[in-house]
Design a protein around this motif. Structure first.
Motif, PDB file in Angstrom:
ATOM      1  N   GLN A   6      40.801  30.267  30.300  1.00 23.02           N
ATOM      2  CA  GLN A   6      40.780  31.066  31.510  1.00 23.02           C
ATOM      3  C   GLN A   6      39.394  31.683  31.687  1.00 23.02           C
ATOM      4  OE1 GLN A   6      45.076  32.951  30.736  1.00 23.02           O
ATOM      5  NE2 GLN A   6      44.257  33.419  32.767  1.00 23.02           N
ATOM      6  N   ILE A   7      38.861  31.482  32.861  1.00 23.58           N
ATOM      7  CA  ILE A   7      37.543  32.002  33.196  1.00 23.58           C
ATOM      8  C   ILE A   7      37.618  32.686  34.567  1.00 23.58           C
ATOM      9  CG2 ILE A   7      35.165  31.370  33.780  1.00 23.58           C
ATOM     10  CD1 ILE A   7      35.423  29.039  31.842  1.00 23.58           C
ATOM     11  N   PRO A   8      37.043  33.922  34.725  1.00 18.20           N
ATOM     12  CA  PRO A   8      36.310  34.651  33.694  1.00 18.20           C
ATOM     13  C   PRO A   8      37.254  35.416  32.771  1.00 18.20           C
ATOM     14  CG  PRO A   8      36.321  35.905  35.705  1.00 18.20           C
ATOM     15  CD  PRO A   8      37.049  34.625  36.012  1.00 18.20           C
ATOM     16  N   ALA A   9      36.733  35.968  31.693  1.00 20.94           N
ATOM     17  CA  ALA A   9      37.551  36.778  30.784  1.00 20.94           C
ATOM     18  C   ALA A   9      37.865  38.140  31.389  1.00 20.94           C
ATOM     19  CB  ALA A   9      36.834  36.955  29.445  1.00 20.94           C
ATOM     20  N   ALA A  10      36.960  38.624  32.255  1.00 21.15           N
ATOM     21  CA  ALA A  10      37.165  39.917  32.906  1.00 21.15           C
ATOM     22  C   ALA A  10      36.555  39.874  34.295  1.00 21.15           C
ATOM     23  CB  ALA A  10      36.548  41.046  32.087  1.00 21.15           C
ATOM     24  N   LEU A  11      37.132  40.697  35.174  1.00 21.86           N
ATOM     25  CA  LEU A  11      36.736  40.682  36.578  1.00 21.86           C
ATOM     26  C   LEU A  11      36.945  42.073  37.155  1.00 21.86           C
ATOM     27  CD1 LEU A  11      35.946  38.722  38.911  1.00 21.86           C
ATOM     28  CD2 LEU A  11      38.375  38.301  39.243  1.00 21.86           C
ATOM     29  N   SER A  12      35.952  42.581  37.868  1.00 28.78           N
ATOM     30  CA  SER A  12      36.069  43.890  38.506  1.00 28.78           C
ATOM     31  C   SER A  12      35.702  43.739  39.976  1.00 28.78           C
ATOM     32  CB  SER A  12      35.152  44.914  37.825  1.00 28.78           C
ATOM     33  OG  SER A  12      35.245  46.168  38.463  1.00 28.78           O
ATOM     34  N   VAL A  13      36.609  44.170  40.856  1.00 34.93           N
ATOM     35  CA  VAL A  13      36.386  44.011  42.289  1.00 34.93           C
ATOM     36  C   VAL A  13      36.759  45.300  43.020  1.00 34.93           C
ATOM     37  CG1 VAL A  13      36.826  41.522  42.203  1.00 34.93           C
ATOM     38  CG2 VAL A  13      38.696  43.106  42.737  1.00 34.93           C
ATOM     39  N   PRO A  14      36.186  45.530  44.190  1.00 31.51           N
ATOM     40  CA  PRO A  14      36.604  46.682  44.994  1.00 31.51           C
ATOM     41  C   PRO A  14      37.928  46.382  45.687  1.00 31.51           C
ATOM     42  CG  PRO A  14      34.894  45.459  46.136  1.00 31.51           C
ATOM     43  CD  PRO A  14      35.046  44.815  44.786  1.00 31.51           C
ATOM     44  N   PHE A 100      49.402  29.337  25.941  1.00 30.23           N
ATOM     45  CA  PHE A 100      48.794  30.365  26.774  1.00 30.23           C
ATOM     46  C   PHE A 100      47.279  30.327  26.704  1.00 30.23           C
ATOM     47  CE2 PHE A 100      52.134  33.309  28.157  1.00 30.23           C
ATOM     48  CZ  PHE A 100      53.200  32.919  27.374  1.00 30.23           C
ATOM     49  N   GLY A 101      46.662  30.753  27.807  1.00 25.34           N
ATOM     50  CA  GLY A 101      45.257  31.088  27.775  1.00 25.34           C
ATOM     51  C   GLY A 101      45.092  32.508  27.263  1.00 25.34           C
ATOM     52  N   ALA A 102      43.841  32.912  27.071  1.00 24.45           N
ATOM     53  CA  ALA A 102      43.565  34.262  26.548  1.00 24.45           C
ATOM     54  C   ALA A 102      43.658  35.327  27.634  1.00 24.45           C
ATOM     55  CB  ALA A 102      42.198  34.293  25.888  1.00 24.45           C
ATOM     56  N   GLY A 103      43.680  34.907  28.889  1.00 22.57           N
ATOM     57  CA  GLY A 103      43.860  35.853  29.975  1.00 22.57           C
ATOM     58  C   GLY A 103      42.574  36.276  30.668  1.00 22.57           C
ATOM     59  N   THR A 104      42.712  36.762  31.883  1.00 25.77           N
ATOM     60  CA  THR A 104      41.633  37.383  32.645  1.00 25.77           C
ATOM     61  C   THR A 104      42.046  38.816  32.923  1.00 25.77           C
ATOM     62  OG1 THR A 104      40.907  35.330  33.710  1.00 25.77           O
ATOM     63  CG2 THR A 104      40.346  37.405  34.802  1.00 25.77           C
ATOM     64  N   THR A 105      41.230  39.759  32.476  1.00 23.42           N
ATOM     65  CA  THR A 105      41.516  41.178  32.709  1.00 23.42           C
ATOM     66  C   THR A 105      40.877  41.609  34.017  1.00 23.42           C
ATOM     67  OG1 THR A 105      41.674  41.634  30.350  1.00 23.42           O
ATOM     68  CG2 THR A 105      41.290  43.516  31.805  1.00 23.42           C
ATOM     69  N   VAL A 106      41.723  42.049  34.934  1.00 20.93           N
ATOM     70  CA  VAL A 106      41.282  42.397  36.288  1.00 20.93           C
ATOM     71  C   VAL A 106      41.300  43.912  36.466  1.00 20.93           C
ATOM     72  CG1 VAL A 106      41.896  42.270  38.728  1.00 20.93           C
ATOM     73  CG2 VAL A 106      42.070  40.226  37.288  1.00 20.93           C
ATOM     74  N   THR A 107      40.214  44.424  37.030  1.00 19.01           N
ATOM     75  CA  THR A 107      40.139  45.834  37.416  1.00 19.01           C
ATOM     76  C   THR A 107      39.847  45.891  38.901  1.00 19.01           C
ATOM     77  OG1 THR A 107      39.304  46.472  35.242  1.00 19.01           O
ATOM     78  CG2 THR A 107      39.015  48.053  37.042  1.00 19.01           C
ATOM     79  N   VAL A 108      40.708  46.555  39.648  1.00 20.98           N
ATOM     80  CA  VAL A 108      40.502  46.744  41.080  1.00 20.98           C
ATOM     81  C   VAL A 108      40.112  48.199  41.304  1.00 20.98           C
ATOM     82  CG1 VAL A 108      41.510  46.592  43.375  1.00 20.98           C
ATOM     83  CG2 VAL A 108      42.211  44.963  41.593  1.00 20.98           C
ATOM     84  N   ARG A 109      38.899  48.400  41.795  1.00 20.62           N
ATOM     85  CA  ARG A 109      38.352  49.751  41.973  1.00 20.62           C
ATOM     86  C   ARG A 109      38.755  50.310  43.332  1.00 20.62           C
ATOM     87  NH1 ARG A 109      34.026  46.449  40.789  1.00 20.62           N
ATOM     88  NH2 ARG A 109      33.058  46.928  42.814  1.00 20.62           N
TER      89      ARG A 109
END
Lengths: 110, 117
Positions: A6-14, A100-109
């Protein structure tokens, strides 16, 4: 052995932006693909299940596509909200076994 | 409808001690799974039960891990003795077990977070 990435490993969006999460797998001989959501300290919640014969599934603001021949799936989340912040995991099914994949951690600001 | 129940939610033990985790699946679900999830990784299957029969335990480290599902309902996963590397989250899941080919959604419990010191 099935490998799920899974790509990306982390993601931050407004808030309000659309989210695109990617999943790839090495063995196309799958029964289905599932997307799960995991909140900190909690178990997994199934979001969408796509059978191997299907191309996509939709539920509310979520849409998942599956291209089995190329070993790819994409999860789209429209108009993201702070409550969408979580880790999203994809899993492919070989009979009853989920890989399973390792996951994508999402942060919504906000 | 109640979901998959697991207890305890958290467990801290010293290495070489035994530990046990309990799982109560969703009522009517014949298939039960135990998964191991290390930090930053996806879950990995340890064992799968169809009713009371363990039909896939190929990933279960049998030298220290054991599991049982008496009467085909609740299940217990045991580690004896625990090692530092066993620190992880242990997840239980269940599914109806009425169709074949991995067609069914698996429902997960909240997990037991184990820390071995």
């Amino acid at each position: 052995k099935q490998e799920v990435t899974q790509i990306p490993a982390a993601l931050s969006v407004p808030e309000g932006e659309n989210l695109v999460l990617n999943c790839s797998f090495t063995d196309s001989a799958i029964y289905n693909l599932q997307w799960f959501r995991q909140d900190p300290g909690k178990g997994l919640t199934s979001l969408l299940l796509i059978q191997s014969s299907q191309r996509e599934q939709t539920s509310g603001r979520l849409n998942a596509s599956l291209d089995k021949s190329s070993g790819r799936s994409t999860l789209y989340i429209a108009a993201s909200q702070p409550g969408d912040s979580a880790t999203y995991l994809c899993a492919v099914s070989d009979d009853y076994k989920l890989s399973f994949g390792a996951g994508t951690t999402v942060t919504v600001r906000a | 409808e109640a979901g998959v129940v697991q207890s305890p939610r958290y467990k801290i033990i010293e290495k070489k001690q035994p530990v046990a985790f309990w799982c109560n699946p969703i009522s009517g679900h014949n298939t039960l799974y135990w998964y191991l999830q290390n930090l930053g990784q996806g879950p990995e299957l340890l064992i799968r039960y169809e009713n009371e029969e363990a039909v896939d335990d190929s990933q279960l480290p049998k030298d220290r891990f054991s599991a049982e599902r008496l009467k085909g309902v609740d299940s217990t996963l045991k580690i004896q003795p625990a090692e530092l590397g066993d620190s992880a989250v242990y997840l239980c899941a269940s599914s109806l077990g009425q169709t074949s080919g991995g067609q069914e959604t698996q429902y997960f419990g909240p997990g037991t977070r184990l820390l071995v010191l």
